[in-house]
Design an enzyme around this catalytic site. Structure first.
Site, short mmCIF file in Angstrom:
data_model
loop_
_atom_site.label_atom_id
_atom_site.label_comp_id
_atom_site.label_asym_id
_atom_site.label_seq_id
_atom_site.Cartn_x
_atom_site.Cartn_y
_atom_site.Cartn_z
CG HIS A 130 -5.30 -0.51 -8.07
ND1 HIS A 130 -4.65 -1.69 -7.84
CD2 HIS A 130 -5.74 -0.56 -9.34
CE1 HIS A 130 -4.67 -2.42 -8.92
NE2 HIS A 130 -5.32 -1.75 -9.86
N PRO A 131 -6.40 -2.20 -5.20
CG PRO A 131 -7.68 -4.07 -5.71
CD PRO A 131 -7.30 -2.71 -6.21
CB CYS A 132 -1.49 -3.13 -6.28
SG CYS A 132 -1.50 -1.53 -7.07
CE LYS A 133 -0.38 2.93 -5.79
NZ LYS A 133 1.03 3.14 -5.94
#
Length: 172
Positions: A130-133
């Protein structure tokens, strides 16, 4: 607010440097370029065969082919690691099946960490860290690394069975 993103131009610079190292090491990463008329048109790919063992039952194992994609996510302005997985017979492994074979991610919420979404360039479904990670990890490397993409990848690769050679880190 501290900037924890990179521009697409910097992403291209970092993956070109990564590709140079890969070529020197004969590590088989490949540059893919699609339509020259769009900005987000480049990404790296690599295939790797991995023996997956189920942590709950080590006798349950499968030989899987991973195809990794190192690609830029415009919405988050960060690199993302995407991948698909196939069994030897060519059938795809589902996200839930992979989760069961991945002991490295069991301390995390599956859908917050690993998800299936559209590929940022190809617009086809693919598993994605996931990009937020990515955003959370990348911010530390933007301060100190000569190539934050390689630094970030060195952290996340272990979670998805990607072997990243130590020689890449020498460029950071």
């Amino acid at each position: 607010m501290e900037n924890s993103t990179i521009s697409i131009q910097d992403f291209h610079k970092y993956i070109n440097a990564f590709l140079t190292i890969s070529n020197d090491l004969l590590d088989e990463w490949k540059l893919n370029t699609i339509d020259q008329n769009i900005e987000n048109n480049k990404f790296l790919t690599k295939k790797q065969v991995v023996l997956l063992r189920n942590p709950a039952d080590p006798d349950l194992q499968i030989i899987a082919t991973f195809e990794y994609h190192l690609v830029y996510n415009i919405s988050y302005a960060v690199p993302v690691l995407c991948f698909n997985i196939w069994r030897q017979d060519g059938s795809r492994i589902t996200l839930e099946e992979y989760w069961n074979y991945n002991k490295n991610l069991h301390d995390y919420n599956m859908h917050d960490t690993l998800t299936q979404m559209d590929h940022p360039v190809l617009n086809k479904p693919i598993f994605t860290l996931h990009p937020c990670k990515t955003y959370e990890i990348l911010k530390e490397f933007l301060k100190t690394s000569k190539n934050p993409v390689i630094s970030w990848l060195s952290v996340v690769s272990q979670f998805v069975h990607l072997d990243l050679l130590e020689e890449y880190l020498k460029s950071c």
